[in-house]
Design a protein around this motif. Sequence first.
Motif, PDB file in Angstrom:
ATOM      1  N   GLU A  43       0.737  -1.169   0.087  1.00 41.21           N
ATOM      2  CA  GLU A  43      -0.092   0.233  -0.173  1.00 41.21           C
ATOM      3  C   GLU A  43       0.811   1.185  -0.019  1.00 41.21           C
ATOM      4  O   GLU A  43       0.595   2.344  -0.736  1.00 41.21           O
ATOM      5  N   ARG A  44       1.955   1.325   0.608  1.00 42.31           N
ATOM      6  CA  ARG A  44       2.898   2.391   0.760  1.00 42.31           C
ATOM      7  C   ARG A  44       3.467   2.706  -0.614  1.00 42.31           C
ATOM      8  O   ARG A  44       3.649   3.753  -1.104  1.00 42.31           O
ATOM      9  N   PHE A  45       3.805   1.611  -1.258  1.00 44.65           N
ATOM     10  CA  PHE A  45       4.415   1.594  -2.644  1.00 44.65           C
ATOM     11  C   PHE A  45       3.404   2.441  -3.692  1.00 44.65           C
ATOM     12  O   PHE A  45       3.708   3.317  -4.675  1.00 44.65           O
ATOM     13  N   ARG A  46       1.958   1.908  -3.458  1.00 44.13           N
ATOM     14  CA  ARG A  46       1.184   2.294  -4.265  1.00 44.13           C
ATOM     15  C   ARG A  46       0.787   3.808  -4.047  1.00 44.13           C
ATOM     16  O   ARG A  46       0.768   4.518  -4.914  1.00 44.13           O
ATOM     17  N   ILE A  47       0.733   4.357  -2.898  1.00 44.73           N
ATOM     18  CA  ILE A  47       0.846   5.605  -2.498  1.00 44.73           C
ATOM     19  C   ILE A  47       1.662   6.491  -3.054  1.00 44.73           C
ATOM     20  O   ILE A  47       1.703   7.530  -3.495  1.00 44.73           O
ATOM     21  N   MET A  48       2.919   6.097  -2.953  1.00 43.85           N
ATOM     22  CA  MET A  48       3.954   6.820  -3.463  1.00 43.85           C
ATOM     23  C   MET A  48       4.100   7.204  -4.935  1.00 43.85           C
ATOM     24  O   MET A  48       4.103   7.989  -5.680  1.00 43.85           O
ATOM     25  N   ALA A  49       3.783   5.783  -5.631  1.00 41.23           N
ATOM     26  CA  ALA A  49       3.485   5.881  -7.063  1.00 41.23           C
ATOM     27  C   ALA A  49       2.452   6.725  -7.577  1.00 41.23           C
ATOM     28  O   ALA A  49       2.692   7.576  -8.477  1.00 41.23           O
ATOM     29  N   MET A  50       1.132   6.794  -6.721  1.00 38.51           N
ATOM     30  CA  MET A  50       0.302   7.712  -7.146  1.00 38.51           C
ATOM     31  C   MET A  50       0.409   9.208  -6.796  1.00 38.51           C
ATOM     32  O   MET A  50       0.288  10.322  -7.446  1.00 38.51           O
ATOM     33  N   VAL A  51       0.900   9.527  -5.409  1.00 39.60           N
ATOM     34  CA  VAL A  51       1.083  10.702  -5.067  1.00 39.60           C
ATOM     35  C   VAL A  51       2.274  11.421  -5.569  1.00 39.60           C
ATOM     36  O   VAL A  51       2.412  12.571  -5.947  1.00 39.60           O
ATOM     37  N   ALA A  52       3.541  10.841  -5.362  1.00 43.90           N
ATOM     38  CA  ALA A  52       4.785  11.398  -5.500  1.00 43.90           C
ATOM     39  C   ALA A  52       5.027  11.286  -6.907  1.00 43.90           C
ATOM     40  O   ALA A  52       5.428  12.585  -7.521  1.00 43.90           O
ATOM     41  N   LEU A  53       5.142  10.187  -7.493  1.00 47.53           N
ATOM     42  CA  LEU A  53       5.505   9.914  -9.052  1.00 47.53           C
ATOM     43  C   LEU A  53       4.270  10.474  -9.997  1.00 47.53           C
ATOM     44  O   LEU A  53       4.545  11.165 -10.692  1.00 47.53           O
ATOM     45  N   GLY A  54       3.174   9.822  -9.679  1.00 52.11           N
ATOM     46  CA  GLY A  54       1.844  10.190 -10.446  1.00 52.11           C
ATOM     47  C   GLY A  54       1.351  11.733 -10.195  1.00 52.11           C
ATOM     48  O   GLY A  54       0.387  12.289 -10.827  1.00 52.11           O
ATOM     49  N   GLN A  55       1.642  12.457  -9.043  1.00 49.46           N
ATOM     50  CA  GLN A  55       1.248  13.810  -8.781  1.00 49.46           C
ATOM     51  C   GLN A  55      -0.135  13.825  -8.609  1.00 49.46           C
ATOM     52  O   GLN A  55      -0.698  14.901  -9.048  1.00 49.46           O
ATOM     53  N   GLN A  56      -0.870  12.940  -8.098  1.00 56.31           N
ATOM     54  CA  GLN A  56      -2.166  12.634  -8.221  1.00 56.31           C
ATOM     55  C   GLN A  56      -3.208  13.792  -7.454  1.00 56.31           C
ATOM     56  O   GLN A  56      -3.912  14.327  -8.068  1.00 56.31           O
ATOM     57  N   LYS A  57      -2.561  14.074  -6.254  1.00 56.61           N
ATOM     58  CA  LYS A  57      -3.208  15.401  -5.600  1.00 56.61           C
ATOM     59  C   LYS A  57      -3.116  16.707  -6.069  1.00 56.61           C
ATOM     60  O   LYS A  57      -3.817  17.784  -5.769  1.00 56.61           O
ATOM     61  N   MET A  58      -1.906  16.818  -7.008  1.00 58.17           N
ATOM     62  CA  MET A  58      -1.750  18.150  -7.695  1.00 58.17           C
ATOM     63  C   MET A  58      -2.701  18.603  -8.420  1.00 58.17           C
ATOM     64  O   MET A  58      -3.137  19.600  -8.898  1.00 58.17           O
ATOM     65  N   PHE A  59      -3.680  17.517  -9.122  1.00 59.11           N
ATOM     66  CA  PHE A  59      -4.634  17.920 -10.196  1.00 59.11           C
ATOM     67  C   PHE A  59      -6.029  18.433  -9.169  1.00 59.11           C
ATOM     68  O   PHE A  59      -6.958  18.541 -10.250  1.00 59.11           O
ATOM     69  N   LYS A  60      -5.858  18.698  -8.147  1.00 57.03           N
ATOM     70  CA  LYS A  60      -7.160  19.258  -7.602  1.00 57.03           C
ATOM     71  C   LYS A  60      -7.131  20.747  -8.200  1.00 57.03           C
ATOM     72  O   LYS A  60      -8.146  21.542  -8.286  1.00 57.03           O
ATOM     73  N   LYS A  61      -5.954  21.251  -8.709  1.00 57.42           N
ATOM     74  CA  LYS A  61      -5.728  22.400  -9.235  1.00 57.42           C
ATOM     75  C   LYS A  61      -5.276  22.240 -10.733  1.00 57.42           C
ATOM     76  O   LYS A  61      -3.994  22.433 -10.700  1.00 57.42           O
ATOM     77  N   PRO A  62      -6.130  22.056 -11.662  1.00 59.23           N
ATOM     78  CA  PRO A  62      -5.514  21.456 -13.023  1.00 59.23           C
ATOM     79  C   PRO A  62      -4.385  22.362 -13.975  1.00 59.23           C
ATOM     80  O   PRO A  62      -3.431  21.811 -14.131  1.00 59.23           O
ATOM     81  N   LEU A  63      -4.656  23.630 -13.832  1.00 56.90           N
ATOM     82  CA  LEU A  63      -3.652  24.416 -14.695  1.00 56.90           C
ATOM     83  C   LEU A  63      -2.286  24.255 -13.960  1.00 56.90           C
ATOM     84  O   LEU A  63      -1.317  24.128 -14.492  1.00 56.90           O
TER      85      LEU A  63
END
Length: 430
Positions: A43-63
């Motif tokens: 689960e920790r690797f999944r979170i790291m891949a989505m949040v750090a590498l994939g920058q998932q939470k950044m897209f709350k502000k798309p521009l």
Amino acid sequence: MISQLIFFILFAVAIVFFARNAKKIYRNIKLGRATQRTDNPGERFRIMAMVALGQQKMFKKPLAAILHVFVYVGFCIINIEMLEIVIDGLFGTHRVLSVMGSFYDFLIYAFEWLALAVLVSCVIFFIRRNVLHIYRFGGRELLKWPRTDANIILITEILLMAAFLTMNAADGKLQQLGADGYHTAGAFPVSQYLVGLLPDNINGLVMVERFCWWFHIIGVLLFLNYLPLSKHLHIILAFPNTYFSNLTPKGKLNNIESVTAEVKAMLDPSLPPPSGEVTRFGVKDVQDLTWKNLLDAYTCTECGRCTASCPANITGKLLSPRKIMMDTRDRVTEVGKQIDQKGSFEDDGKSLLDTYITREEIWACISCNACVEQCPVNINPLEIIIGLRQYAVMEESQAPSSINGMFSNLENNGAPWKYAQADRANWANQ
């Protein structure tokens, strides 16, 4: 050979300085108390891949997210070329990886478009920060060095990308002129439009190409050693920080283990009394925080998303979750410097609470977790705030009068309200 020797010395010195500064930051983070964050590695690797590498939470502000992806991906991929630059610098070759043929042409082609994307994105970021004055880029914690720090990084990235494209433009023109040592290699879809701005003679072009080459490599090495002093350390620390995220629900607050053990022993006499001496309840200084709290502080990007979403800050309260993290980083850095100077930390009359963070700030927090939810790298300012509150209440018996009234009601009535337990259900009879 002189050029190669100079390059080797610069490269070696840069790596040594970076390693030394990285070691100090690691030492400072280890000043915190132990906490368990190694469970459930999948689960920790999944979170790291989505949040750090994939920058998932950044897209709350798309521009902002799209521009940041351009900068992040572009700058990281372009610096793959650093491998070629290092080899060329050490062995006196030129575009040594061009032996890859058409694939090398494709790489340089892609690098140029990415360099343009990084350059344009950084210009837009600079305008957003300094001209448009977006709310979350304000705040009293960003008035001096932090504002300068952000601009230094943006300007540096703009200059590095400009140097990269100018170097390629000069290189491409030298290839066309058949200059010695400049064999045909690479594709230059962007820098070709800069050729008209360059001199027509070979000596002048070589000077431009060499200047930009040295400027690029020295700039990257300086940037590497600037990272430990800058908020842009998150480029590296975002990965471990998201990996060691708190996997429990955000609304769950952690109790002090020693207090929990004491209460359990009081309620169940069959349990053995707690062992060991508790040095402090709650958090007064950075040594009372966990190493993960200190890692959070060093990872903070100062983006202001936490503060912009904080209800207390929006309504004019003094609290800024971003400032909480910046103050924590400043304090642990100060403690680290004293250890460097004296060999160990001695009480300097300062502490995280009161010296850096005021009582008004910690009691303005409503514990809503908005800051935790918004942070793009899973930082948790609330843990620090709650720890400071615990110290104020349990060690000093200091809390706002409204809080003391609630404590009194809990003690006497078993609930936060002033009504007796026998009267709790009276509302149902109305």
